[in-house]
Design an enzyme around this catalytic site. Structure first.
Site, PDB file in Angstrom:
ATOM      1  N   SER A 138      -5.290   0.686   1.714  1.00  0.00           N
ATOM      2  CA  SER A 138      -3.841   0.821   1.657  1.00  0.00           C
ATOM      3  C   SER A 138      -3.313  -0.179   0.642  1.00  0.00           C
ATOM      4  O   SER A 138      -3.966  -1.197   0.357  1.00  0.00           O
ATOM      5  CB  SER A 138      -3.239   0.533   3.039  1.00  0.00           C
ATOM      6  OG  SER A 138      -1.839   0.372   2.976  1.00  0.00           O
ATOM      7  N   TYR A 151      -1.942  -4.670  11.313  1.00  0.00           N
ATOM      8  CA  TYR A 151      -2.528  -3.689  10.398  1.00  0.00           C
ATOM      9  C   TYR A 151      -2.782  -4.308   9.025  1.00  0.00           C
ATOM     10  O   TYR A 151      -3.855  -4.121   8.442  1.00  0.00           O
ATOM     11  CB  TYR A 151      -1.586  -2.487  10.281  1.00  0.00           C
ATOM     12  CG  TYR A 151      -2.058  -1.415   9.329  1.00  0.00           C
ATOM     13  CD1 TYR A 151      -2.968  -0.450   9.744  1.00  0.00           C
ATOM     14  CD2 TYR A 151      -1.580  -1.360   8.027  1.00  0.00           C
ATOM     15  CE1 TYR A 151      -3.396   0.547   8.870  1.00  0.00           C
ATOM     16  CE2 TYR A 151      -2.002  -0.372   7.152  1.00  0.00           C
ATOM     17  CZ  TYR A 151      -2.906   0.578   7.578  1.00  0.00           C
ATOM     18  OH  TYR A 151      -3.328   1.552   6.706  1.00  0.00           O
ATOM     19  N   LYS A 155      -6.382  -4.668   7.066  1.00  0.00           N
ATOM     20  CA  LYS A 155      -6.650  -4.071   5.758  1.00  0.00           C
ATOM     21  C   LYS A 155      -7.033  -5.138   4.731  1.00  0.00           C
ATOM     22  O   LYS A 155      -7.897  -4.907   3.873  1.00  0.00           O
ATOM     23  CB  LYS A 155      -5.441  -3.265   5.278  1.00  0.00           C
ATOM     24  CG  LYS A 155      -5.257  -1.951   6.017  1.00  0.00           C
ATOM     25  CD  LYS A 155      -6.479  -1.051   5.862  1.00  0.00           C
ATOM     26  CE  LYS A 155      -6.299   0.290   6.530  1.00  0.00           C
ATOM     27  NZ  LYS A 155      -7.535   1.113   6.491  1.00  0.00           N
ATOM     28  N   THR A 188       1.632  11.058   8.074  1.00  0.00           N
ATOM     29  CA  THR A 188       0.607  11.293   9.087  1.00  0.00           C
ATOM     30  C   THR A 188       1.228  11.183  10.479  1.00  0.00           C
ATOM     31  O   THR A 188       2.337  10.661  10.647  1.00  0.00           O
ATOM     32  CB  THR A 188      -0.536  10.272   8.973  1.00  0.00           C
ATOM     33  OG1 THR A 188      -0.074   8.991   9.438  1.00  0.00           O
ATOM     34  CG2 THR A 188      -1.028  10.151   7.533  1.00  0.00           C
TER      35      THR A 188
END
Length: 338
Positions: A138, A151, A155, A188
């Site tokens: 990402s 998150y 990542k 998503t």
């Protein structure tokens, strides 16, 4: 000969779109995720597209389950050619509203899940000196944003882990390849099932891309793994350019805009499921599919993706475009600062 591919997080979003895209090539696809309803529907998508599917309910936070999934795929379809790590979970909340257990769970799935699955794949690929692992990353692997600390941390960790692993494989002159695809905001289902403590409905920060765009990028990366990473979407390029040149300005900009831009004007549904501890389709029996709820504001096109895949043809034009994107991003930040 048909490729054997494993896709984690295959029950929805980018994983679902990627598995279907491999199916359209006639690949044999091992579908790995927790949600059995979504996995069954994903298997139908893969087979309708022309491939074959093997459903393997798996929690990637458990290394033994990752190993068992790899074993099952090879028993069913033969040696794994490509492994794509997509599975993740998250919490939308300020850092101080996330519990230690929640933060650990996000880390175990979103970071360690990639590590454990990469271990399972490498165990087989290194002995054959062949295979490709694609890590779905990402823009947030380089640039942290508010309300997604767990998150973003995961990542960033995946980015560092993947770089270290790539160096080790290069050192031993291995023919196993690893590459990473840095994604933009994507439509998503995560925004309908992520654990959220925000007052309003969570949303991706525009521009929003449909999951088929990232899926195309993953397939290209799997075919061309010599590149260390790929960036998808002009917004990813602009964000990473601005962060490289003026990270302090970007901190202040995101502090001002990052809370509102990640929420719609609609209140968060009181009955929204949370997939942190169990799959969302396990609680409501619903197949969420590849797309989220933002079809009306999402795009199916990315010129930047084509440019990234054909950078050799673009040469100096690509370099100039990157410089222009960086300059424009910094200019906007400086105007905002005034």
């Amino acid at each position: 000969m048909n490729q054997t591919v494993v896709v984690t997080g295959a029950s929805g979003g980018i994983g679902r779109a990627t598995a279907t895209a491999f199916g359209a090539r006639g690949a044999h696809v091992g579908l790995v995720a927790r949600g059995e309803k979504g996995l069954s529907a994903a298997a139908r998508d893969v087979e309708a597209a022309g491939g074959k599917a093997c459903v393997i309910p798996t929690d990637v936070a458990d290394p033994e389950q990752c190993e068992a999934a790899a074993e099952e795929v090879e028993r069913t379809f033969g040696p794994i050619d490509v492994w794509v790590n997509v599975a993740f979970t998250s919490v939308f909340a300020p850092f101080w509203e996330i519990t230690p257990a929640e933060f650990r769970r996000v880390t175990e799935v979103t970071y360690l899940g990639f590590v454990y699955c990469t271990m399972a794949a490498l165990k087989r690929m290194r002995s054959r000196d062949a295979g490709t692992i694609v890590q779905v990353g990402s823009a947030l692997a380089y640039r942290g944003i508010p309300l997604q600390s767990a998150y973003c941390g995961a990542k960033h960790a995946t980015q560092g882990f993947n770089e270290a692993l790539r160096c080790e494989l290069l050192h031993e002159h291995s023919n196993v390849r690893v590459t990473m695809v840095q994604m933009p905001a994507v439509n998503t289902p995560q925004f309908s099932w992520v654990l959220s403590r925000l007052p309003n409905q969570a949303q991706p920060v525009p521009p929003i891309y449909q999951p088929e765009i990232p899926a195309q990028a993953v397939l290209y990366a799997a075919d061309h793994p010599q590149r260390r990473e790929y960036w998808v979407g002009g917004s990813t390029v602009g964000t990473l350019a601005a962060n490289a040149i003026a990270p302090g300005l970007l901190d202040r900009y995101l502090a001002r805009t990052g809370f509102d831009s990640q929420q719609t004007e609609d209140p968060r549904p009181a009955d929204q499921p949370a997939n942190l501890w169990e799959p969302a389709d396990g609680s409501d029996g619903r197949d969420y599919g590849a797309h989220g709820i933002f079809d009306d504001t999402s795009t199916n096109h990315s010129f930047q993706l084509w440019g990234s895949q054909h950078h050799g043809l673009l040469g100096g034009t690509a370099t100039a475009a990157f410089a222009a994107a960086a300059g424009a991003a910094v200019h906007r930040l400086r105007r905002w600062r005034r």
